[in-house]
Design an enzyme around this catalytic site. Structure first.
Site, PDB file in Angstrom:
ATOM      1  N   LYS A 433       0.857  -1.185   0.000  1.00 40.00           N
ATOM      2  CA  LYS A 433       0.000   0.000   0.000  1.00 40.00           C
ATOM      3  C   LYS A 433       0.890   1.232   0.000  1.00 40.00           C
ATOM      4  O   LYS A 433       1.517   1.562   0.993  1.00 40.00           O
ATOM      5  CB  LYS A 433      -0.927  -0.025   1.208  1.00 40.00           C
ATOM      6  CG  LYS A 433      -1.837  -1.238   1.148  1.00 40.00           C
ATOM      7  CD  LYS A 433      -2.902  -1.226   2.227  1.00 40.00           C
ATOM      8  CE  LYS A 433      -3.800  -2.434   2.078  1.00 40.00           C
ATOM      9  NZ  LYS A 433      -3.451  -3.567   2.923  1.00 40.00           N
ATOM     10  N   TRP A 438      -2.581   0.613  -4.443  1.00 37.71           N
ATOM     11  CA  TRP A 438      -2.043  -0.731  -4.275  1.00 37.71           C
ATOM     12  C   TRP A 438      -1.020  -1.043  -5.364  1.00 37.71           C
ATOM     13  O   TRP A 438      -1.263  -0.801  -6.547  1.00 37.71           O
ATOM     14  CB  TRP A 438      -3.158  -1.769  -4.346  1.00 37.71           C
ATOM     15  CG  TRP A 438      -4.016  -1.796  -3.126  1.00 37.71           C
ATOM     16  CD1 TRP A 438      -3.914  -0.982  -2.034  1.00 37.71           C
ATOM     17  CD2 TRP A 438      -5.110  -2.676  -2.877  1.00 37.71           C
ATOM     18  NE1 TRP A 438      -4.879  -1.308  -1.109  1.00 37.71           N
ATOM     19  CE2 TRP A 438      -5.632  -2.341  -1.606  1.00 37.71           C
ATOM     20  CE3 TRP A 438      -5.710  -3.717  -3.589  1.00 37.71           C
ATOM     21  CZ2 TRP A 438      -6.709  -3.003  -1.039  1.00 37.71           C
ATOM     22  CZ3 TRP A 438      -6.783  -4.384  -3.040  1.00 37.71           C
ATOM     23  CH2 TRP A 438      -7.279  -4.024  -1.764  1.00 37.71           C
TER      24      TRP A 438
END
Ligand code: ADP
Length: 538
Positions: A433, A438
């Site tokens: 993250k 992501w």
């Protein structure tokens, strides 16, 4: 109105009945644990499986009882499976790569009454024997001549165990939803969880797996399942191969490059199945000895993402078709396979490889969708990625003595594209993250192993003061190969998004793997927990 068809429950022993009747002389070859190559056939396996059933019955094993197996892929292991399920007992495959304490935990949790064990694993069981509360008897998968000296309770050589009875035995009949097999997932967090397959799910899955767009075995095939029977049902091969009478070549305990190569060639194998690390060993052996494959046509690769360089080497250097597959213990286990679709005939080599890099389309009986944290379904546009949910008649609805749910959360993060192809971007717990976005560790790993000096790569997130986490690339180099951090980063430049670029590259001698051959990210995160990225210091 009900259909007027005969009531023929989908029971697993029907498979071995069929193969004995129609393909009785078709061979099952094994590199035995004792050493030599052993040859048998489906007729003999059928007969000896009935002896297993009769012997177990004699010793009081009944419908629903659990019988553990701690064993490599061999003809005896196959006979044991069919014999166990033939009386409605449940084969419980135990992964010998688990820690001994975990083995004790799952054998107790499953309440195994008997354990069939290869001689090589006897020392593991001896170490934990006093913890095994429910096991009454150990059957050592060998003959009297090779029987090891052991203090295990009521230990008997398999050949003596089945030699004491004849094969005059009729399989029991029961409902097709009766439990048939039990396999615990490795449980990287918490205790392992038991997935309980039914006769119906095993038969349905073997049928689905035998469709031409899945593993698609034919009678004329010779299959070498490197994937162990203790790893998610050996991807159903122990059922799918006898169903069509394909010849099986069992590798026993030798899964190294030279041993697998030898069997592929001497037994004229046409199709094989294994995790990427096994293929890596084979390809390295072939490359350093300048070897070719003369009969192998197809390889199923799954369990972890298949790297691009592996697809290219198999397909374009050796002429072997790659069947990239995704699955999990909870699914019997195949979920998707990346087979070409109509309309894709004229794709360029590059685009074809891109399709194969995806985990593929669901096989029949598997339904899937991706959902966000609120459970809302996201579009099948090949871009949105989110948690992958699956359902179907060969997918777990719960765990042994545990929780369950309607749709199974795979714990994977994936995209679904308009052609129906699914692509895993990560395991939910492994995504990196960075600045609220992501980063897919799998994508970077896939690219990194394309570098000529890199043998294996793992990417983990490292804490970063500004971005929360940034990727660290950890590499093992090929034998005698040399490269630098800068060279690897230069190689990745242009192949992945700029902001996905690892902040650092480190070279190590070893990358830890789980009991099912996956990179053990938890161990790597522990190992690098105090690692400071150069970008964090700046
Ligand atoms: P474990 O006990 O290690 O969890 P499983 O075989 O059940 O063993 O693991 C299933 C998981 O493996 C999947 O949820 C997925 O994360 C991963 N996996 C399997 N096949 C692939 C693949 N082709 N590409 C990427 N990940 C895969």
């Amino acid at each position: 109105m009900k259909g007027l068809m005969q009531d023929w429950p989908l029971l697993v022993p029907k498979i071995i009945d069929h193969s004995a009747q129609y393909y009785g002389d078709r061979e099952v070859v094994t590199r035995s644990i004792e050493g030599p190559i052993h040859r048998t056939n489906y007729a003999q396996i059928h007969s000896r499986a009935r002896k297993v059933a009769k012997a177990l019955t004699k010793h009081g094993i009944r419908l629903g009882d659990r019988v553990g197996t701690l064993a490599w892929n061999t003809w005896r292991h196959l006979e044991a499976w069919y014999g166990i399920v033939g009386i409605g007992a449940i084969y419980h495959t135990i992964n010998p790569r688990l820690f001994p304490d975990q083995i004790a935990y799952i054998a107790n949790h499953a309440e195994d009454r008997v354990i069939f064990v290869d001689m090589t694993f006897v020392p593991i069981l001896e170490k934990i024997a006093d913890q095994l509360k429910t096991v009454e008897r150990f059957v050592i998968l060998t003959d009297a001549a090779h029987m090891p000296k052991t203090a295990l309770k009521n230990a008997v050589a398999y050949e003596d165990f089945i030699g004491a009875v004849d094969d005059d035995f009729a399989w029991s009949t029961f409902d097709e939803n009766t439990a048939c097999g039990l396999c615990y997932t490795s449980g990287t967090t918490g205790n392992p969880k038991g997935v309980l397959y039914s006769h119906r799910s095993n038969v349905l899955h073997a049928l689905a797996g035998n469709c031409a767009d899945a593993i698609g075995l034919k009678n004329v095939d010779t299959i070498l399942p490197v994937v162990p029977m203790f790893h998610a049902n050996a991807w159903s091969i122990a059922f799918a191969a006898p169903m069509v009478g394909a010849k099986i070549v069992n590798p026993g305990m030798k899964l190294d490059g030279p041993s697998i190569y030898e069997l592929l060639e001497t037994e004229k194998v046409t199709i094989s199945a294994a995790v990427p690390t096994v293929w890596l060993m084979l390809l390295q052996h072939m490359e350093s000895n300048n070897l070719k494959l003369s009969t192998l046509k197809r390889v199923t690769i799954g369990g972890s993402a298949c790297p691009q360089s592996m697809i290219e080497t198999f397909e374009y250097k050796y002429g072997v078709e790659v069947m990239h597959a995704w699955g999990m213990t909870e699914q019997n286990p195949i979920g998707t396979m990346a087979m070409m679709k109509a309309g894709m005939e004229n794709l360029s080599r590059e685009d074809r490889v891109k399709v194969k890099l995806k985990q593929g389309r669901p096989i029949f009986t598997v339904e899937m969708k991706i959902v966000d944290d609120a459970g809302k379904e996201l579009p099948r546009d090949g871009k949105a990625f989110a948690r992958l949910m699956v359902r179907g008649p060969a997918i777990a609805s719960g765990y042994m003595k545990g929780e369950g749910g309607k749709d199974l959360d795979t714990g994977d993060v994936a995209t679904l594209d308009p052609h129906g192809f699914m692509q895993i971007t990560d395991r939910a717990k492994d995504v990196i993250k960075s600045g609220g976005e992501w980063i897919s560790s799998i994508d970077i790993e896939n690219m990194a192993v394309g570098h000529p000096a890199v043998a294996e790569a793992a990417v983990i997130g490292i804490a970063h003061p500004k971005w929360d986490e940034r990727p660290l690339l950890i590499c093992i180099l090929k034998k005698d190969a040399k490269t630098t951090r800068e060279d690897v980063l230069k190689y990745l430049d242009g192949k992945i998004a700029k902001w996905w670029m690892p902040d650092d590259v480190v070279f190590v001698d070893e990358i830890p793997h789980t009991a099912t051959g996956k990179i053990q990210k938890t161990a790597l995160r522990e190992q690098f927990k105090s690692y400071k990225l150069p970008s964090a210091a700046a």
